[in-house]
Every structure is written in C-alpha cells, then in structure tokens.
Design a protein around this motif. Sequence first.
Motif, PDB file in Angstrom:
ATOM      1  N   ALA A 162     -13.774 120.344 -64.575  1.00 26.43           N
ATOM      2  CA  ALA A 162     -12.822 119.783 -65.539  1.00 26.43           C
ATOM      3  C   ALA A 162     -13.351 119.882 -66.963  1.00 26.43           C
ATOM      4  N   ILE A 163     -14.651 119.616 -67.141  1.00 27.97           N
ATOM      5  CA  ILE A 163     -15.253 119.719 -68.474  1.00 27.97           C
ATOM      6  C   ILE A 163     -15.192 121.167 -68.959  1.00 27.97           C
ATOM      7  N   ALA A 250     -24.690 118.603 -59.579  1.00 29.80           N
ATOM      8  CA  ALA A 250     -23.434 119.109 -59.015  1.00 29.80           C
ATOM      9  C   ALA A 250     -22.434 119.388 -60.127  1.00 29.80           C
ATOM     10  N   ALA A 251     -22.389 118.520 -61.136  1.00 34.91           N
ATOM     11  CA  ALA A 251     -21.489 118.737 -62.267  1.00 34.91           C
ATOM     12  C   ALA A 251     -21.896 119.969 -63.066  1.00 34.91           C
ATOM     13  N   LEU A 252     -23.196 120.150 -63.278  1.00 34.23           N
ATOM     14  CA  LEU A 252     -23.686 121.345 -63.967  1.00 34.23           C
ATOM     15  C   LEU A 252     -23.267 122.621 -63.225  1.00 34.23           C
ATOM     16  N   THR A 253     -23.379 122.595 -61.899  1.00 35.54           N
ATOM     17  CA  THR A 253     -23.014 123.762 -61.092  1.00 35.54           C
ATOM     18  C   THR A 253     -21.530 124.056 -61.203  1.00 35.54           C
ATOM     19  N   GLY A 254     -20.711 123.025 -61.065  1.00 33.92           N
ATOM     20  CA  GLY A 254     -19.272 123.209 -61.204  1.00 33.92           C
ATOM     21  C   GLY A 254     -18.893 123.715 -62.583  1.00 33.92           C
ATOM     22  N   PHE A 255     -19.587 123.192 -63.596  1.00 35.10           N
ATOM     23  CA  PHE A 255     -19.308 123.634 -64.969  1.00 35.10           C
ATOM     24  C   PHE A 255     -19.625 125.118 -65.140  1.00 35.10           C
ATOM     25  N   LEU A 256     -20.777 125.549 -64.655  1.00 35.38           N
ATOM     26  CA  LEU A 256     -21.184 126.943 -64.811  1.00 35.38           C
ATOM     27  C   LEU A 256     -20.195 127.895 -64.137  1.00 35.38           C
TER      28      LEU A 256
END
Length: 362
Positions: A162-163, A250-256
Amino acid sequence: MSALNLDDFADLVERPDGGIRRDAEDRRGRLAVPPGALGRLDELGEWLAAAQGSVPVQPLRQPKVLLFAGDHGIAEAGVSARTAGSAHELVRAVLDGASPVAVLARQAGAPVRVVDVALDCDPESLPAEVGGYRVRRGSGRIDVEDAMTEAEAEQAFRVGMAIADEEADAGTDLVMLGDLSVGGTTTAAVLIAALCGTDASVVTGRGGRPIDDLAWMRKCAAIRDALRRARPVLGDQLKLLQTIGGADLAALTGFLLQSAIRHTPVILDGVVSASAALVAQRIAFRAPDWWLAGQTSGEPGQAKAFDRLALEPLLAHGVTAGEGTGALLALPMVQAAAALAAELPVLDEKPEQEEPETAPTA
C-alpha cells in the motif's frame, strides 16, 4: 480481502525496458565526453533511462527517504547496544530533525517518511501519519518463537504494498529505503544466512551502534538458534517472514515488490533493507533490476546479500548509522548521473536554426 498469492509477483514484475536501455547506451556513445570517462555514472544514467522509460533521462524531481520502523523481541537476548523496545527513540530523533538522515535529507531537499509497523510504544506518542499502519506492538523473539502470526505477516506485507502504491501515485520517482529498528540487524542476519545457506558466524556483525565481544557472541548464538527454526520453512517466503522476520521486514518486502511492479526505482540502505530485498528476490527474480545498493556498511550480512543480489554498492564510506543514511548519501551520485545523461551534448545533434527571412517581392 483475497488471499495473498506470492507466485503472482513473478509474473507481474517486469525488468526495466531493455530497448530503452539500448537507446540510452547508443546515445551515450555519441556524447562529446569519451566513453568510460564518467566511470560508473554512465551505467547509472542508462539504468535510470530504462527505469523511467525515457531517453534522455528525466531529472529526479521527487526523491524521498522511506523508513519502516519496528522493534524486535530478539533484542531482549542482549544482542543490541540499544535497549529492547527503544526504536521509538530513533523515530523521535528523525521527526525532530536530530538524526543523521534528517540532517542529510534537509541538505538534499528530500522529504523523510516514517511508517510505524511494529514499534513497542503507545501509538498516541507518535504523529498519526507515522502510526496509522501499525500491525502489532513489537515482533516476537525469533530464537524461541515466531515473529508474528500468519495473518499479521500478510497484513504487514500488504502495508508495504500500500505504501508503494501511495508513493507511486504521489509521483515519487526514487526511494531511499531504510529502517528504524532495535534488534533488526540480528533478524536480518538470520534471513540472509537462511537464504544464502551459511552459518551464523558468517553473517553476524556488530550493528549500527557497535556491540562488544560478549554481545557479539550472544548475537551469534541467537542467530544460530533462529536459523534452526528458519530452515523448515525456507520454501515459503511469507512463512519465513512470519517465523524469523518481523512486521517491518515483511512490509519492506511487500514495498520492494510492489515498487518494482509500479516501476519505482529504489536505493537500498543497510543490512535490514538488504535482507528484505533478498526475500523479495526469491519471490520475483526480476525485481532486483529496479534497485541500487547505496553503500557498504561493513555488516557481513549486507555484503553477503548484495553479492547474492548481484548489486554493487555505489559508495564505501564505512557509514554504519543505518536509518537510510547510506542510501541518502548515494542520492547526489544518482542525480549527477541523471543530469549528465540528460544534458551533455550529443555530437551529431545540431541546434535548430531559425529560417532566414525572405525579402518581399516587388
């Protein structure tokens, strides 16, 4: 909400435009400055052209520093020079403009965005724009328990996605990606060791605020114990993040991954963002083509991850501050590459001349 299928990313993530890159290489060969005279700046300019889908390269108008924040329960094992649960102090320093990344961001004219995914503090103690995405309060102690539940892992992954969409929609054209965490380098080292098939001693560093020998031995033992828990779930990347990662990772991975889908280039910072990139690579093998490695911090796990990702750091200044500092230091180099690629004259291009006026006929 539909179930998250990580296999979809392998199909959705495309490489930067190869045809555009060839056009950029051809244009570079026609510049007045001899090939090779600008060193790695040539390569960066061609990479940017492919990422933007534009020849010549467009100026970088909206770069941004993005920091995902979280506490890690493994810090309770005495593996960090900082007190467990104190990552909110790092966040406050950034927000108050008193951290290295805040100072450098002001100098560069790049805004800093902090996203609280798993800080161990009262949400009311931070601005609403920071804490609106929190998944949980801290992450579990990964040497003896899971970092989070399966539902929390998916939620955190989706937060990162989402970010990425928000930044792409806002026109952000380059992200300097980092973290604000306590215990994060230990968690990152476990992920890197698990994915690279190495043992704890190969990836155990001393962190952003260097630890003494005794703490290093505790850190090595914690990584070894967490590795035992990681190996059975290596085939499932979301399960791996749930077991020995953390909500911020997990958020970093989704962001990338979502940034790669949205064609947003990213500069990676320290070992934490490097470990998330390694997980993302396992999910979508083309994703690393959208990333740069900002600088080498001296953390052995970071070096291992960048080698596996085939990313050569732009800088080697020995900066261990973390918090996006190394990625931000690389920004002027990328901006310089963009300016040179766009503005240097091409030998066979002549400026347009005005048509001569014709004399009136009688």
